[in-house]
Design an enzyme around this catalytic site. Structure first.
Site, PDB file in Angstrom:
ATOM      1  N   ALA A  17      35.817  40.488  45.040  1.00 29.73           N
ATOM      2  CA  ALA A  17      36.718  40.703  46.169  1.00 29.73           C
ATOM      3  C   ALA A  17      36.200  41.922  46.924  1.00 29.73           C
ATOM      4  O   ALA A  17      35.498  42.763  46.357  1.00 29.73           O
ATOM      5  CB  ALA A  17      38.128  40.940  45.661  1.00 29.73           C
ATOM      6  N   GLY A  66      36.056  38.654  41.547  1.00 28.51           N
ATOM      7  CA  GLY A  66      36.584  37.477  42.236  1.00 28.51           C
ATOM      8  C   GLY A  66      35.568  36.356  42.366  1.00 28.51           C
ATOM      9  O   GLY A  66      35.940  35.187  42.498  1.00 28.51           O
ATOM     10  N   GLU A  89      35.699  34.541  39.171  1.00 31.23           N
ATOM     11  CA  GLU A  89      36.998  33.843  39.142  1.00 31.23           C
ATOM     12  C   GLU A  89      36.975  32.574  39.988  1.00 31.23           C
ATOM     13  O   GLU A  89      37.512  31.538  39.582  1.00 31.23           O
ATOM     14  CB  GLU A  89      38.097  34.807  39.618  1.00 31.23           C
ATOM     15  CG  GLU A  89      38.306  35.948  38.632  1.00 31.23           C
ATOM     16  CD  GLU A  89      39.266  37.013  39.131  1.00 31.23           C
ATOM     17  OE1 GLU A  89      39.021  37.572  40.223  1.00 31.23           O
ATOM     18  OE2 GLU A  89      40.254  37.285  38.450  1.00 31.23           O
ATOM     19  N   GLU A 102      36.291  44.616  37.027  1.00 25.74           N
ATOM     20  CA  GLU A 102      37.430  45.252  37.707  1.00 25.74           C
ATOM     21  C   GLU A 102      37.866  46.565  37.061  1.00 25.74           C
ATOM     22  O   GLU A 102      38.238  47.515  37.747  1.00 25.74           O
ATOM     23  CB  GLU A 102      38.636  44.286  37.748  1.00 25.74           C
ATOM     24  CG  GLU A 102      38.505  43.170  38.770  1.00 25.74           C
ATOM     25  CD  GLU A 102      37.804  41.926  38.236  1.00 25.74           C
ATOM     26  OE1 GLU A 102      37.171  42.001  37.162  1.00 25.74           O
ATOM     27  OE2 GLU A 102      37.907  40.879  38.906  1.00 25.74           O
TER      28      GLU A 102
END
Ligand code: HXC
Length: 268
Positions: free
Chosen positions: A73, A118, A121, A141
């Site tokens: 992200a 992300g 993911e 993260e």
């Protein structure tokens, strides 16, 4: 319209019934900001509600360039988010991850380079992952004081087992392609991105001779079963197993077998 598209951060192309979806922020290693997620949401919703697998029989998702699938992200965007904004951002990413699971056609994540946070993911939300030998996975993260927010705490455990997922998430370490293969995160490795795409196309060529309807229903039952007990999942399976008996594809597939010829599936 959506095939040529007016997207800035993603690209989509349809060739011989296979969709090529590219995350297109190469300079930022394809990091996912709100715009990428919104554009993905629009495109995937179109596949589900409009195309319904009629023209798009399978999708390959990659990252632009050689260096990254998706490096996570967008950290720069997240840095100044309030709690409420972070909730909305996480919710949008999770929604996109669920749209991958709801696609009526199979989607293969073709991971070149980094698939971090992300990125890992989103790859895990696809039906399965092919990777280049130089691919690097990870959920880093915690190094940023964050936790995975687009499904990593849930899907990584389901794929590699909870305790292995905990080790990966708590350390935030890189998981290289060979290890990803050995723990079932990636299911096939290729020397180059081009060979990986060719490998995905070959897999689709096997799938496309099968009933699109049966693949769609298998995907639905398997993804829904992920959230259920085995007994509940069996109920779901039985309902759908019976329902396919009213499909044209089932009539055609069984008839073709008896008549000793190749089936001609319509996907209905
Ligand atoms: C924003 C990113 C980015 C990211 C890379 N870039 N990753 N921008 N968000 N996740 C940008 C860099 O700032 C840089 O921009 C350009 O892309 C190239 O990256 P470099 O760092 O210069 O490349 P390199 O030195 O080769 O290092 C590659 C890398 C590193 C190891 C992948 O970029 C990196 O560690 N990225 C962050 C990985 C990460 O922590 N991902 C998880 C994010 S959290 P400029 O403008 O300087 O050229 C997450 C949470 C998900 O994903 C859930 C949210 C709800």
């Amino acid at each position: 319209m959506y095939i040529t598209g007016n997207y800035e951060t993603i690209a989509f192309e349809l060739k011989e019934n296979i969709g090529y979806l590219t995350i297109n922020r190469e300079k930022k290693l394809n990091a996912l900001n709100s715009q990428v997620l919104s554009e993905l949401k629009t495109l995937l919703t179109h596949f589900i509600e409009e195309d319904k697998g009629q023209t798009i029989k399978g999708v390959i998702i990659t990252g632009a360039g050689e260096k990254a699938f998706i490096a996570g992200a967008d950290i720069a965007q997240m840095q100044n988010m309030s709690v409420e904004e972070a909730r909305d951002f996480g919710a949008l990413g999770q929604e996109v991850s669920l749209l991958f699971e709801k696609l009526p056609m199979p989607i293969i994540a073709c991971v070149n380079g980094f698939a971090l946070g992300g990125g890992c993911e989103m790859a895990m939300s696809c039906d399965f992952i092919y990777a280049t030998e130089s691919a690097v996975f990870g959920q880093p993260e915690v190094k940023l004081g964050l936790i995975p927010g687009f499904g990593g705490t849930q899907r990584l455990s389901k794929i590699v087992g909870r305790n292995r997922a905990k080790e990966i998430i708590y350390t935030g370490r890189n998981v290289k392609a060979e290890e990803a293969l050995s723990i079932g995160l990636a299911i096939k490795l290729f020397p180059t991105k081009e060979e990986m795409i060719a490998g995905a196309l070959k897999t689709f060529s096997y799938m496309l001779s099968n009933s699109p309807n049966a693949i769609k229903i298998s995907k639905k039952v398997m993804n829904e079963g992920n959230d259920l007990t085995v007994t509940q999942g069996l109920t779901c399976e039985l309902e759908q197993f019976a329902a396919v008996f009213s499909s044209e594809d089932m009539q055609e597939g069984t008839k073709a077998f008896i008549e000793k010829r190749a089936p001609n599936f319509t996907g209905n």
